[in-house]
Design an enzyme around this catalytic site. Structure first.
Site, PDB file in Angstrom:
ATOM      1  N   TYR B 166       3.219   9.664  -0.805  1.00 35.34           N
ATOM      2  CA  TYR B 166       3.497   8.995   0.478  1.00 35.34           C
ATOM      3  C   TYR B 166       4.398   7.775   0.325  1.00 35.34           C
ATOM      4  O   TYR B 166       4.516   6.985   1.254  1.00 35.34           O
ATOM      5  CB  TYR B 166       2.188   8.625   1.191  1.00 35.34           C
ATOM      6  CG  TYR B 166       1.129   7.963   0.340  1.00 35.34           C
ATOM      7  CD1 TYR B 166       1.216   6.614   0.023  1.00 35.34           C
ATOM      8  CD2 TYR B 166       0.054   8.689  -0.151  1.00 35.34           C
ATOM      9  CE1 TYR B 166       0.247   6.004  -0.765  1.00 35.34           C
ATOM     10  CE2 TYR B 166      -0.926   8.086  -0.935  1.00 35.34           C
ATOM     11  CZ  TYR B 166      -0.825   6.745  -1.237  1.00 35.34           C
ATOM     12  OH  TYR B 166      -1.782   6.136  -2.014  1.00 35.34           O
ATOM     13  N   LYS B 181       2.036   1.647  -4.027  1.00 37.68           N
ATOM     14  CA  LYS B 181       2.524   2.815  -4.775  1.00 37.68           C
ATOM     15  C   LYS B 181       4.048   2.894  -4.761  1.00 37.68           C
ATOM     16  O   LYS B 181       4.660   3.411  -5.698  1.00 37.68           O
ATOM     17  CB  LYS B 181       1.899   4.094  -4.198  1.00 37.68           C
ATOM     18  CG  LYS B 181       0.423   4.239  -4.527  1.00 37.68           C
ATOM     19  CD  LYS B 181       0.220   4.432  -6.027  1.00 37.68           C
ATOM     20  CE  LYS B 181      -1.217   4.749  -6.382  1.00 37.68           C
ATOM     21  NZ  LYS B 181      -1.387   4.966  -7.832  1.00 37.68           N
TER      22      LYS B 181
END
Lengths: 166, 293
Positions: B166, B181
């Site tokens: 994502y 992330k």
């Protein structure tokens, strides 16, 4: 035991590094007919500024870098579907900005085509991935062989490079 | 809904058939952060299948030691230890401990992370700091400690970072992890550049959905069976195929690979169509993926 033992691979285009890796991993290379894997390597086009490119040159690049790849993949996927078999497709070429605007257009289009076909054919068990790189070495061969194999069963619609400038 | 039976699902070889020889990492030591369970443990097992000795680092010492014992069953030396990757001195001490027991660390897997679905307005300062700093500062501190040691020895090495699918789209309902992330993925590319001259390679996996006993989905009522059909590939990922790809990037087989973020998500991040269900803001969803509140 290799990653591709008992599998047949149709390789379109030239790459000694990819041939070496496929062979080392036990693949049987075939020119025509049924294959479990389709790999298409596009030869680099001439790097010319856009205003010096003729439309014929532009078209030839787009054909080699995009149209022909789509048609071959479509034909491959149809054949696999008819056999009730999955498969995998790996496209290989230069990075988007490495050559001329003709290649930039083709490579960009190819990247998003890869993401699209990867999902469109996911439930046919057919994976589609692309490597865009200036590398032509053992890593390229091994990466392509890995992507082609069942070890990459959860990789589809992925576009990747090899080196820092890819 | 179950996956229709006429769909064809691509599956990986079984765990006992790794893609590389059993000695591909012979004589090397890998340090795996967050290696006590889940994806980190899968990375640790994959490196062990290639013959690497494994330093398993986790917040929970006991869990790390249990994991180390499991890894050792694969025939390598393994050592469990506890470390808070947000603290530079603790990271340096952990490297010292690992190297004292297992020898120089030449491979690093950055997996330490925390994540839980939460509305942005409900993220406390503490929660924000924990999730972002474990992944962002932790990856920086462990990677830079690793690199300094490799450079001092005049030897190369390889780092693999566990990022997420994502990172390009955002992740509504998971703002802290969405930020963290992506930071990991972009630092991957820059560190690869910083350390290329020293023979240190840095890559990341943008991982999809690999349920395991300690993941939110793994603890879901009714298990993960009902989740298979939501992934284009027709299944969630097998934890060992994630471990293998992580370890593969560190082998000499892919010796020129660096600065890459490889997505391994069964097409999960790519599914979309012109017509989609009505958009419901996360706050108003009666049920999130596993219930918001």
């Amino acid at each position: 035991m290799g990653w591709l033992s008992a599998m047949s691979v149709r390789l379109v285009g030239e790459s000694p590094a990819i041939v070496a890796a496929l062979t080392a991993q036990g693949a049987a290379l075939v020119d025509e007919g049924d294959a479990d894997v389709l790999i298409h390597v596009a030869a680099p086009t001439l790097a010319k500024p856009a205003h010096e490119l003729s439309h014929a040159e532009w078209r030839a690049s787009l054909y080699a870098g995009l149209d022909q790849r789509f048609m071959l993949a479509k034909e491959f996927a149809a054949a696999q579907r008819a056999l009730g078999k999955g498969g995998s497709v790996v496209f290989v070429g230069a990075t988007e900005q490495a050559l001329g605007s003709d290649h930039a257009a083709a490579a960009g289009a190819l990247g998003n085509l890869t993401k699209t076909l990867g999902v469109e054919w996911a439930r046919d068990g057919i994976r589609v991935n692309t490597v865009l790189t200036s590398a032509d070495d053992a890593t390229l061969g091994n990466l392509v062989a890995y992507l082609a194999s069942d070890y990459a069963a959860y990789i589809t619609g992925a576009v990747m490079g090899i080196g820092l400038d890819d | 809904m179950p996956v229709p039976s006429h769909h064809i699902i691509a599956t990986p070889p079984p765990f006992n058939e790794p893609p590389y020889p059993a000695d591909v990492f012979a004589g090397q030591t890998v340090l795996v952060t967050g290696g006590g369970s889940g994806m980190g443990l899968a990375m640790a097992m994959a490196f062990a299948q290639g013959g690497a000795h494994v330093a398993v680092m986790g917040r929970d010492l006991e869990k790390a030691q249990v994991a180390a014992a499991r890894i050792a069953e694969l025939g390598v030396k393994a050592h469990g230890m506890s470390c808070d990757v947000r603290l530079p001195e603790a990271v340096a001490a952990a490297f010292d401990e690992a190297e004292r027991i297992l020898g120089p660390v030449s491979l690093l897997a950055n997996n330490a992370g925390a994540n839980f679905p939460v509305l942005a307005e409900d993220i406390s300062v503490n929660a924000w700091n924990a999730v972002t700093r474990i992944a962002i500062d932790g990856t920086f501190l462990c990677s830079s400690e690793f690199a300094r040691r490799r450079i001092a020895l005049g030897e190369g090495g390889a780092i693999i970072n566990n990022s997420a699918q994502y990172i390009w789209t955002g992740f509504p309902g998971d703002a802290h992890s969405a930020a963290a992330k992506t930071a990991q993925a972009t630092m991957t590319k820059k560190m690869a550049r910083d350390w290329a001259a020293y023979g240190i390679r840095v890559n990341a996996i943008a991982a999809g959905f690999f349920p395991h006993e300690s993941s939110t989905a793994g603890r879901r009522e009714g298990g993960t069976e009902s989740l298979q059909n939501m992934i284009p590939a027709g299944r969630t990922g097998s934890i060992w195929e994630f471990g293998w790809l992580s370890a593969m990037t560190c082998t000499p087989l892919l010796g020129a690979l660096t600065g890459q973020v490889i997505v391994q998500d069964g097409g999960e991040s790519l599914r979309r169509s012109l017509m989609m269900p009505d958009f419901v803001p996360p706050r108003e969803r009666a049920e999130g993926p596993w219930g918001w509140r």
